[in-house]
Structures are given as C-alpha cells and as structure tokens.
Design a protein around this motif. Structure first.
Motif, PDB file in Angstrom:
ATOM      1  N   UNK A 278       0.736  -1.252   0.119  1.00  0.00           N
ATOM      2  CA  UNK A 278       0.094  -0.254  -0.218  1.00  0.00           C
ATOM      3  C   UNK A 278       0.852   1.443   0.403  1.00  0.00           C
ATOM      4  N   UNK A 279       2.387   1.385  -0.060  1.00  0.00           N
ATOM      5  CA  UNK A 279       3.233   2.669   0.327  1.00  0.00           C
ATOM      6  C   UNK A 279       4.379   2.186  -0.394  1.00  0.00           C
ATOM      7  N   UNK A 280       4.642   3.074  -1.534  1.00  0.00           N
ATOM      8  CA  UNK A 280       5.804   2.401  -2.114  1.00  0.00           C
ATOM      9  C   UNK A 280       7.002   3.633  -2.254  1.00  0.00           C
ATOM     10  N   UNK A 281       8.717   2.814  -1.581  1.00  0.00           N
ATOM     11  CA  UNK A 281       9.120   4.454  -1.605  1.00  0.00           C
ATOM     12  C   UNK A 281      10.208   4.499  -3.012  1.00  0.00           C
ATOM     13  N   UNK A 282      11.015   5.285  -3.115  1.00  0.00           N
ATOM     14  CA  UNK A 282      11.885   5.512  -4.492  1.00  0.00           C
ATOM     15  C   UNK A 282      13.249   5.377  -3.802  1.00  0.00           C
ATOM     16  N   UNK A 283      13.450   5.494  -2.569  1.00  0.00           N
ATOM     17  CA  UNK A 283      14.771   5.327  -1.972  1.00  0.00           C
ATOM     18  C   UNK A 283      14.139   4.340  -0.689  1.00  0.00           C
ATOM     19  N   UNK A 293      11.018  12.363   6.488  1.00  0.00           N
ATOM     20  CA  UNK A 293      12.574  11.965   5.514  1.00  0.00           C
ATOM     21  C   UNK A 293      12.521  11.705   4.335  1.00  0.00           C
ATOM     22  N   UNK A 294      11.799  10.590   4.235  1.00  0.00           N
ATOM     23  CA  UNK A 294      11.405   9.422   3.420  1.00  0.00           C
ATOM     24  C   UNK A 294      11.575   9.876   1.897  1.00  0.00           C
ATOM     25  N   UNK A 295      12.068   9.010   1.009  1.00  0.00           N
ATOM     26  CA  UNK A 295      11.259   9.367  -1.088  1.00  0.00           C
ATOM     27  C   UNK A 295      10.437   9.160  -0.878  1.00  0.00           C
ATOM     28  N   UNK A 296       9.330   9.103  -1.014  1.00  0.00           N
ATOM     29  CA  UNK A 296       7.481   7.924  -0.236  1.00  0.00           C
ATOM     30  C   UNK A 296       7.470   8.498  -2.379  1.00  0.00           C
ATOM     31  N   UNK A 297       7.429   7.380  -3.467  1.00  0.00           N
ATOM     32  CA  UNK A 297       6.620   7.583  -3.823  1.00  0.00           C
ATOM     33  C   UNK A 297       5.100   7.163  -4.284  1.00  0.00           C
ATOM     34  N   UNK A 298       4.884   8.724  -3.791  1.00  0.00           N
ATOM     35  CA  UNK A 298       3.685   9.028  -4.188  1.00  0.00           C
ATOM     36  C   UNK A 298       2.545   8.476  -4.756  1.00  0.00           C
ATOM     37  N   UNK A 299       2.616   8.001  -6.588  1.00  0.00           N
ATOM     38  CA  UNK A 299       1.804   7.816  -7.466  1.00  0.00           C
ATOM     39  C   UNK A 299       1.201   7.091  -7.074  1.00  0.00           C
ATOM     40  N   UNK A 303      -2.063   4.719   0.807  1.00  0.00           N
ATOM     41  CA  UNK A 303      -2.566   5.244   2.329  1.00  0.00           C
ATOM     42  C   UNK A 303      -0.526   5.175   2.726  1.00  0.00           C
ATOM     43  N   UNK A 304      -0.625   6.100   3.928  1.00  0.00           N
ATOM     44  CA  UNK A 304       0.434   6.541   4.411  1.00  0.00           C
ATOM     45  C   UNK A 304      -0.348   6.779   6.256  1.00  0.00           C
ATOM     46  N   UNK A 305       0.585   6.707   7.478  1.00  0.00           N
ATOM     47  CA  UNK A 305       0.675   7.011   8.526  1.00  0.00           C
ATOM     48  C   UNK A 305       1.302   7.763   9.296  1.00  0.00           C
ATOM     49  N   UNK A 389      10.684   5.006   9.358  1.00  0.00           N
ATOM     50  CA  UNK A 389      10.650   3.374   8.356  1.00  0.00           C
ATOM     51  C   UNK A 389      12.585   2.727   8.267  1.00  0.00           C
ATOM     52  N   UNK A 390      13.098   1.488   7.645  1.00  0.00           N
ATOM     53  CA  UNK A 390      13.999   1.601   8.547  1.00  0.00           C
ATOM     54  C   UNK A 390      14.561   0.575   9.082  1.00  0.00           C
ATOM     55  N   UNK A 391      13.486  -0.088  10.041  1.00  0.00           N
ATOM     56  CA  UNK A 391      14.041  -0.673  10.958  1.00  0.00           C
ATOM     57  C   UNK A 391      14.061  -2.016  10.654  1.00  0.00           C
ATOM     58  N   UNK A 392      14.276  -2.923  11.348  1.00  0.00           N
ATOM     59  CA  UNK A 392      14.886  -4.336  11.160  1.00  0.00           C
ATOM     60  C   UNK A 392      14.091  -5.345  11.173  1.00  0.00           C
TER      61      UNK A 392
END
Lengths: 457, 79
Positions: A278-283, A293-299, A303-305, A389-392
């Motif tokens: 449901x959520x996509x990152x570019x990086x 600070x996240x690079x979200x691919x909004x298109x 949903x995000x939170x 994001x970026x947690x193990x």
C-alpha cells in the motif's frame, strides 16, 4: 457570580491515586470522603492536545478540528503545523465566564500560547516556545512570577537517562507552579480558577518502569520508586494547601485529561503498509528514518500513516491529494478493507492484539480540519505507532529519542467537591461533562453544542 | 455505531471553460499531479493558505512553531 476551581493533573489514572497511593495522599483521601469522584473517560484520542481543550470547551476533538499535537497542511504530504491558542476557535470556560463579567485565573493549560486577552490573568502552558516568549496575559505578569519564584518552568525534558536531574526538575517545576497558583488564588480577584499541572504525565513517562512492578522492563530501584511516590506526596500536600485557602461555597474539581499505563513498544505502521503493497518508496532507507525524510513514491502509495499514541491513517485520495491514486468511487470500499486489515495486526509473536479502528465521522459530532481517514489504536494503546521506516523489524522497544516508560490510557480521574456533593463514586463520567458542570455552577448558559452532561451530586 | 461516509470522499463540481481544462491537462502532463482536479485543488489551497498567513502575524508565529516543533520532535511526539 459564584466561584469554581478546576485543578488539572495531567495523565493521572484512577487506580493509581484512588487505590495504590491513597495511603500516601491524606488530603486526597479526606477530599474523597465528601466528593463525587471516579474515572473520567478521556477524548478519542486520549492525548493532552486535544483532551484539555475538550475539557475547557465542552467540544469533542472533531468539533475542535484538533486531533493531536500536529496537523496536516492541506494538500501537502509532509508539511505540518502545531496547534496553538489561535487555532482553538471554540470559547473556553474562562472566555464564557469573562464575557459574563466574571474574573478568571488560568495557569498552564495547553495550548494557551500565545496568551489571549482574558478578564483576569493567564499563564500559558507547556506548548509555549520558551520562557523568553511573552507567555502571560497581561505581559507584565511574567515579572510578578519571576519575583515570586525566580525562573519559572513550563515543562521538563523527560526523555533522558539522567533520572536524577529529571526528578529534581519535576519537583522544582511543580513547586513553583503551585506557589504562584496559591499566591494568585489568595491575592487576586477571581470567579473561575483553572490550573493544569503537567508534572504527573512527565513523571509517568520518565519513571513508570521503576514504579510498576508488572512493567515488562521493570527496574528495581528503591531510589526512583521513592521519587515516584514522593512526587505524588508533594502533589497531595499542594492539594491540601489549595483546599485550605478555598473560599466557602466554591465548586472544586480535580480532573485528569487521560490515564497512563505501561508502554510495551512501538510498531512501524508505514513499514507494515509497505509490506502489504500500500506504500511505495523511491529510495530505500539504510537506517531508521523518520517519515518526513523518506522518499515516497506518492503516485504508487495508497495510504500512509503518522505515528504517536495512535496511528493516523491517510488515504491518498485522487482530487484531494496532489498525487492521489484512490478514486473517489473506490474510497469507501478501500477504507473499509484497510480498516479490516488494521484490526488484524498482531503482536511480535503473532499474539492477538486488541486493536481499535475508527472512522472519525463515526465518533465525533462533526469533523473539522484535516482529520485522518482512519484512526488506529494498537493493542488498546499498549503499543505506540511509529511512522519511521528502515527498522529491522516491525516492532521495536527503545528509540533514538530516549526512554519513555508509559503510554496513555482511556481513563483519567475526576473529583468534585462543593455544594451538595457528598461521598459518592460514579464510574460513567466523560471529559465533556466538566465544562457544563462548571458553567451550570457559575449560573451561566450551557451552549447546545456541548454534548456533555452536568455531573450531579 | 452508524456507518457514515466521509465528506473527504465527496466532491462538488466547479465549472471551468473547456479550453482552460485542456490547457491544464497539457500543463500537468509530466508533473506529479494525477488529475486536473488534483491540480486545481492544490492551486486553490495555496491561494487560501496565502491569504490566511497574510492576515496573521506570520513571521513570529513561524518562529514559535519551529521552537515548539523541535521540542515535540525531541519528545517523540512527531514519530
């Protein structure tokens, strides 16, 4: 006009003071013997902002358009604003009292900065930028405070391992606030006196694991457990001193905006959304990174939170958001599906969680401002949500922000003492009941938009 | 609990000339905007926000916001 006092203790749960510490709090014990009291159901969400303002206005968070410490700037995915006094449009009980000619004293209620003009005195609360800002009305009042107590303390920084300093600052802050409160109560004219002490909430966040022997990360420390209890003994002493100088026939209300309990950990809600497509990152983040600070691919993000005591879930709605991808036609069905998925989130070992999911329109009188599409409480508030994001793992216990032992709970306390009130415990009162109770006692009209009920003796 | 629909999911129509609509369509072709509605909503919000900030003491408020935001961030309220 008659007189009323509302004394706020931030974040005090009923079991703690009505049962566990009652032998250490003789003034509270004595007060309960001639009061109506019990748990006070907080707002949804049970957070300092909006809870205190709901208590002071009789409006729920939806009516206020205030859903927490931060809000979205419409149309912007990441820009936020923090509510200050100018965003609380509903009149507070002190505004209504002042308009009717009554004098008021207001101390420490958030958010009251920048201080607005009142018919009396106002000292703003912990959401004041700093002590150098004009934090009082009238502005010259700050000089009087300095003469009385020296450097006034608006808040303490509780996310620290330096517990000795935190403990000392907590005691100092609360002493000073009560010192000025007693001074104003005795030397100024007033019909309504409102004071909020933020210290208990800070104590819980900083020391709960030393007090609660059932805490999953309980630490045996006689020193800090004693400090926890000592803080409440001090609050009780101040309560007794305030009661002594209280005028006759005055309505006295002690109330908390929410409760407190052990915090289990934090759940990475955006990582979970991504795992479910449901959520996509570019990086890809290489280490824990906050959402802003996240690079979200909004298109390609449906949903995000936002994290916090509850998760605010936003749906990327086409026409509403800049790069929305959920069409208005599918919005409701998508929201229902997502709500169902959120309810099913389980704990770190697959254990069932008591998750609560709300649509704002189902729980508020009306929805103003930038409200979320869904509200999620993880395991009945035991787990915080983290937007990072970026947690193990989806689950973590400590963060870079420093330790935090407690989380909020649904019930705070209320104690009402005054004309016609005798010893009586009532368990079904709501935070919205406080404003009408005070207005009625003062002989003022209760506006029809207030849905709370007067607490009777 | 009654299941009501969010007004967020509801929209109303505003009429704009078709040539302008077409021009906007071309204009947003390679941008992030996913529809003319999204773009027009964005522009109108900007204008509304601008007039709101002009009517308040914006600069001192911004500085105050920054300080409070930093404190709240350090306390983990903006996680």
């Amino acid at each position: 006009m008659k007189k009323a006092v509302l004394l706020g203790w931030d974040g005090v749960p009923p079991t703690l003071v009505f049962e566990e510490l009652i032998d250490r709090m003789p003034n509270l014990r004595k007060l309960l013997q001639s009061s109506t009291y019990g748990p006070l159901r907080s707002t949804n969400p049970p957070i300092t902002v909006p809870a205190w303002m709901s208590m002071m206005t009789g409006c729920d968070p939806g009516q206020l358009g205030i859903y927490g410490f931060r809000h979205r700037t419409p149309g912007d995915y990441k820009e936020i604003w923090i509510p200050d006094s100018t965003q609380i449009l509903a009149p507070k009980i002190w505004d209504m009292t002042g308009e009717a000619g009554g004098k008021v004293i207001v101390i420490g209620v958030p958010p009251t900065y920048p201080p607005s003009e009142v018919n009396g005195l106002l000292v703003s609360g912990f959401l004041t930028p700093d002590i150098d800002s004009p934090y009082t009305y009238p502005e010259r009042l700050a000089k009087t405070i300095k003469q009385l107590v020296g450097e006034y303390k608006l808040d303490v920084f509780y996310r620290t391992e330096d517990k000795d300093t935190l403990g000392a600052e907590l005691l100092e802050m609360t002493e000073k606030r009560h010192e000025i409160a007693k001074h104003f109560m005795q030397n100024e004219e007033w019909n309504l006196f409102v004071m909020m002490e933020v210290g208990p909430d800070r104590l819980h966040h900083g020391f709960w694991r030393y007090y609660d022997t059932t805490h999953s990360r309980y630490i045996v420390s006689e020193k800090y457990r004693s400090l926890f209890i000592q803080y409440y003994e001090m609050l009780d002493r101040h309560l007794g001193e305030l009661m002594e100088i209280l005028p006759d026939e005055c309505l006295f209300i002690l109330a908390s905006d929410h409760g407190a309990k052990e915090r289990e950990g934090a759940f990475c809600i955006n990582q979970w959304l991504r795992e479910h497509g449901l959520l996509t990152l570019r990086t890809e983040p290489t280490s824990p990174t906050s959402f802003e600070d996240l690079d979200v691919d909004w298109k390609h993000t449906k949903a995000w939170a936002w994290g916090g005591y509850y998760a605010r879930i936003f749906i990327n709605l086409e026409g509403y958001e800049r790069e929305g991808c959920i069409s208005p036609d599918e919005y409701e069905s998508f929201r229902d599906m997502l709500a169902e998925m959120l309810r099913e989130i389980t704990g770190p070992n697959g254990e069932k969680w008591a998750n609560i999911v709300h649509k704002p329109e189902d729980i508020y009188q009306e929805c103003n401002g930038e409200y979320p599409d869904l509200m999620l409480y993880l395991d009945d508030l035991h787990w915080r949500a983290s937007g990072g994001m970026g947690y193990d793992s989806l689950y973590f216990y400590e963060s870079d922000n420093g330790p935090d032992d407690a989380i909020h709970d649904w019930n705070g306390i209320y104690v009402i003492h005054g004309p016609n009130h005798t010893h009586s415990r009532r368990d079904n009162q709501n935070i919205l009941d406080i404003a009408p109770t005070i207005l009625k006692h003062l002989g003022l009209k209760v506006p029809s938009y207030m849905k709370g009920k007067t607490i009777r003796s | 609990m009654p299941k009501t629909k969010s007004r967020k999911g509801k929209f109303t129509s505003v009429s704009i000339p078709i040539p302008l609509f077409r021009k906007i369509e071309e204009h947003i072709a390679d941008t992030g905007f996913t529809s003319v509605s999204s773009y027009v909503t964005y522009i109108l919000r900007e204008i509304v926000a601008e007039s709101a900030s002009e009517s308040s003491s914006a600069s001192s408020a911004k500085e105050d916001q920054k300080k409070v935001k930093e404190r709240l961030r350090a306390l983990g309220y903006l996680d």
